[in-house]
Design a protein around this motif. Sequence first.
Motif, PDB file in Angstrom:
ATOM      1  N   UNK A  85       0.798  -1.189   0.093  1.00  0.00           N
ATOM      2  CA  UNK A  85      -0.065   0.127   0.105  1.00  0.00           C
ATOM      3  C   UNK A  85       0.774   1.180   0.059  1.00  0.00           C
ATOM      4  N   UNK A  86       1.973   1.207   0.695  1.00  0.00           N
ATOM      5  CA  UNK A  86       3.214   2.330   0.816  1.00  0.00           C
ATOM      6  C   UNK A  86       3.406   2.638  -0.483  1.00  0.00           C
ATOM      7  N   UNK A  87       3.829   1.528  -1.267  1.00  0.00           N
ATOM      8  CA  UNK A  87       4.190   1.928  -2.984  1.00  0.00           C
ATOM      9  C   UNK A  87       3.296   2.246  -3.696  1.00  0.00           C
ATOM     10  N   UNK A  88       2.205   1.822  -3.341  1.00  0.00           N
ATOM     11  CA  UNK A  88       0.952   2.409  -4.276  1.00  0.00           C
ATOM     12  C   UNK A  88       0.849   3.977  -4.088  1.00  0.00           C
ATOM     13  N   UNK A  89       0.799   4.333  -2.633  1.00  0.00           N
ATOM     14  CA  UNK A  89       0.681   5.776  -2.439  1.00  0.00           C
ATOM     15  C   UNK A  89       1.843   6.498  -2.864  1.00  0.00           C
ATOM     16  N   UNK A  90       3.050   6.050  -2.845  1.00  0.00           N
ATOM     17  CA  UNK A  90       4.119   6.686  -3.185  1.00  0.00           C
ATOM     18  C   UNK A  90       4.169   6.917  -4.698  1.00  0.00           C
ATOM     19  N   UNK A  91       3.811   6.049  -5.505  1.00  0.00           N
ATOM     20  CA  UNK A  91       3.368   6.158  -6.896  1.00  0.00           C
ATOM     21  C   UNK A  91       2.647   7.315  -7.157  1.00  0.00           C
ATOM     22  N   UNK A  92       1.500   7.233  -6.469  1.00  0.00           N
ATOM     23  CA  UNK A  92       0.520   8.369  -6.538  1.00  0.00           C
ATOM     24  C   UNK A  92       1.042   9.723  -6.210  1.00  0.00           C
ATOM     25  N   UNK A  93       1.839   9.741  -5.147  1.00  0.00           N
ATOM     26  CA  UNK A  93       2.426  11.029  -4.897  1.00  0.00           C
ATOM     27  C   UNK A  93       3.465  11.536  -5.881  1.00  0.00           C
ATOM     28  N   UNK A  94       4.235  10.559  -6.373  1.00  0.00           N
ATOM     29  CA  UNK A  94       5.097  11.022  -7.690  1.00  0.00           C
ATOM     30  C   UNK A  94       4.563  11.197  -8.828  1.00  0.00           C
ATOM     31  N   UNK A  95       3.291  10.744  -8.957  1.00  0.00           N
ATOM     32  CA  UNK A  95       2.902  11.184 -10.204  1.00  0.00           C
ATOM     33  C   UNK A  95       2.105  12.538 -10.019  1.00  0.00           C
ATOM     34  N   UNK A  96       1.728  13.050  -8.891  1.00  0.00           N
ATOM     35  CA  UNK A  96       1.322  14.256  -8.714  1.00  0.00           C
ATOM     36  C   UNK A  96       2.127  15.493  -8.369  1.00  0.00           C
ATOM     37  N   UNK A  97       3.466  15.092  -8.661  1.00  0.00           N
ATOM     38  CA  UNK A  97       4.534  16.155  -8.287  1.00  0.00           C
ATOM     39  C   UNK A  97       4.620  17.090  -9.591  1.00  0.00           C
ATOM     40  N   UNK A  98       4.938  18.396  -9.375  1.00  0.00           N
ATOM     41  CA  UNK A  98       4.800  19.140 -10.354  1.00  0.00           C
ATOM     42  C   UNK A  98       5.970  18.902 -11.469  1.00  0.00           C
ATOM     43  N   UNK A  99       5.521  18.934 -12.556  1.00  0.00           N
ATOM     44  CA  UNK A  99       6.738  18.385 -13.708  1.00  0.00           C
ATOM     45  C   UNK A  99       6.512  16.882 -13.680  1.00  0.00           C
ATOM     46  N   UNK A 100       5.695  16.254 -13.537  1.00  0.00           N
ATOM     47  CA  UNK A 100       5.749  14.766 -13.384  1.00  0.00           C
ATOM     48  C   UNK A 100       5.667  14.102 -14.904  1.00  0.00           C
ATOM     49  N   UNK A 101       5.087  14.867 -15.721  1.00  0.00           N
ATOM     50  CA  UNK A 101       4.988  14.427 -16.988  1.00  0.00           C
ATOM     51  C   UNK A 101       5.983  14.616 -18.223  1.00  0.00           C
ATOM     52  N   UNK A 102       5.773  14.213 -19.323  1.00  0.00           N
ATOM     53  CA  UNK A 102       6.415  14.604 -20.338  1.00  0.00           C
ATOM     54  C   UNK A 102       5.956  16.003 -21.006  1.00  0.00           C
ATOM     55  N   UNK A 103       4.865  16.483 -20.851  1.00  0.00           N
ATOM     56  CA  UNK A 103       4.117  17.534 -21.362  1.00  0.00           C
ATOM     57  C   UNK A 103       3.537  18.539 -19.909  1.00  0.00           C
ATOM     58  N   UNK A 104       3.586  19.755 -20.552  1.00  0.00           N
ATOM     59  CA  UNK A 104       2.946  20.610 -19.610  1.00  0.00           C
ATOM     60  C   UNK A 104       1.386  20.106 -19.162  1.00  0.00           C
ATOM     61  N   UNK A 105       0.954  20.802 -18.098  1.00  0.00           N
ATOM     62  CA  UNK A 105      -0.386  20.528 -17.729  1.00  0.00           C
ATOM     63  C   UNK A 105      -1.359  21.176 -18.868  1.00  0.00           C
TER      64      UNK A 105
END
Length: 112
Positions: A55-75
């Motif tokens: 569960x901690x791994x799943x939440x960490x992945x979610x936190x990582x995905x939500x950090x600013x600049x997490x994707x390859x394109x701008x929001x």
Amino acid sequence: MTQCAMGQARFRRPEVMRARGGWVQIGCWNLGSAVVIGATLAGQPVAVDLGSALLVIAVAIAFRAMRPGAGTAARPATGGMSPLTDLAYRTLLLVLALSIPVGMALSHVRHS
């Protein structure tokens, strides 16, 4: 409910829609939840700890995905999360992250 919120957050931020990370997050959340429930019913606090780690791994992945600049394109201007929704989602993740060790401790206290 939580899994639905995690999925909606990924859906609303297409720049973080990476197939691998999403599947790992879903797998860790579902397997971790099943292990925690089963281990609690069986009275095995060490197994609860193992499920909680998933569960901690799943939440960490979610936190990582939500950090600013997490994707390859701008929001994107449309379809992105509003600041209030983003704050509510991050708060939900924080509550989950804090509740996992509390549940682990309660499991050990209950079965000791």
